[in-house]
Motif scaffolding. Sequence first.
Motif, PDB file in Angstrom:
ATOM      1  N   LYS A   1       0.847  -1.188   0.000  1.00 42.06           N
ATOM      2  CA  LYS A   1       0.000   0.000   0.000  1.00 42.06           C
ATOM      3  C   LYS A   1       0.889   1.246   0.000  1.00 42.06           C
ATOM      4  O   LYS A   1       1.084   1.893   1.034  1.00 42.06           O
ATOM      5  CB  LYS A   1      -0.941  -0.024   1.200  1.00 42.06           C
TER       6      LYS A   1
ATOM      7  N   ARG B   1      -2.300   5.513  -0.446  1.00 38.08           N
ATOM      8  CA  ARG B   1      -3.612   5.133   0.091  1.00 38.08           C
ATOM      9  C   ARG B   1      -4.553   6.329   0.017  1.00 38.08           C
ATOM     10  O   ARG B   1      -4.212   7.422   0.465  1.00 38.08           O
ATOM     11  CB  ARG B   1      -3.498   4.645   1.537  1.00 38.08           C
TER      12      ARG B   1
ATOM     13  N   THR C   1      -6.016   1.797  -3.026  1.00 34.19           N
ATOM     14  CA  THR C   1      -4.614   1.609  -2.675  1.00 34.19           C
ATOM     15  C   THR C   1      -3.824   1.358  -3.957  1.00 34.19           C
ATOM     16  O   THR C   1      -4.309   0.702  -4.885  1.00 34.19           O
ATOM     17  CB  THR C   1      -4.414   0.423  -1.707  1.00 34.19           C
TER      18      THR C   1
END
Length: 267
Positions: free
Chosen positions: A3, A6, A30
């Motif tokens: 990730k 985000r 993400t």
Amino acid sequence: MEKFVRIENVGQTFKTKKGPFVALRDVNLTIASGEFITLIGHSGCGKSTLLNLLAGLDRPSAGALICAEREIAGPGPDRAVVFQNHSLLPWLTCFDNVYLGVERVFGAAESKAQLKARTHDTLALVGLTHAEAKYPQEISGGMKQRVGIARALAMEPKVLLMDEPFGALDALTRAHLQDELIKIVAKTRSTVVMVTHDVDEAVLLADRIVMMTNGPAATIGEVLKVDLPRPRERMALAEDKDYHACRTAVLDFLYRKQRNPALKEAA
């Protein structure tokens, strides 16, 4: 999936004379390091608004945006933007337009020789060594856009943000720069988020296509994984059934589900 970027419960509301205008709502996404994302949707669906939020040019009304575990609170050299308008300074050469950004980001830590070398290397990456001494008015639209891409890449951003960078170019120049961008991203392993209206461009370039619902109060409708091997060759994909399946899926979302939202709810 790592990730790296985000987008968490993001909403954006603008104040207008007619009252609040909700541009985006409940946007969640993400993005992995090195991933190429394209944002697509009808005009007014908030694609550029979302890109501006990622760039830090605007702050969200709700939610948060995070890059490399740091909240995006404003513009920064970790995120470089390439706009549809190349925005080159007409009184500077191609070299100096790129060098200006390089000096701003690395000037405190590197010598002038290192800054110049970084500028030369980036212009070579986009195939413009021969045009370093030329002024913007002396080069074509496609070359100007390559200078803009070079200026962004020279800052070594964590994320490259592109807002319809080829939208104002003719079809042949656009195709050429798409092919060049594929090669550049492969070399730099950049993380890219690109706004486009062009379905074929989205499928050719992206690892995932993020499809936005119609505005106002737009959000992410569907996310399509483009499972086509890299490097991608335009002519080879012309007869590829997986390419055409991706293209059909995006067209179905844009021109069937979004023109008749009831179809989407029933799906």
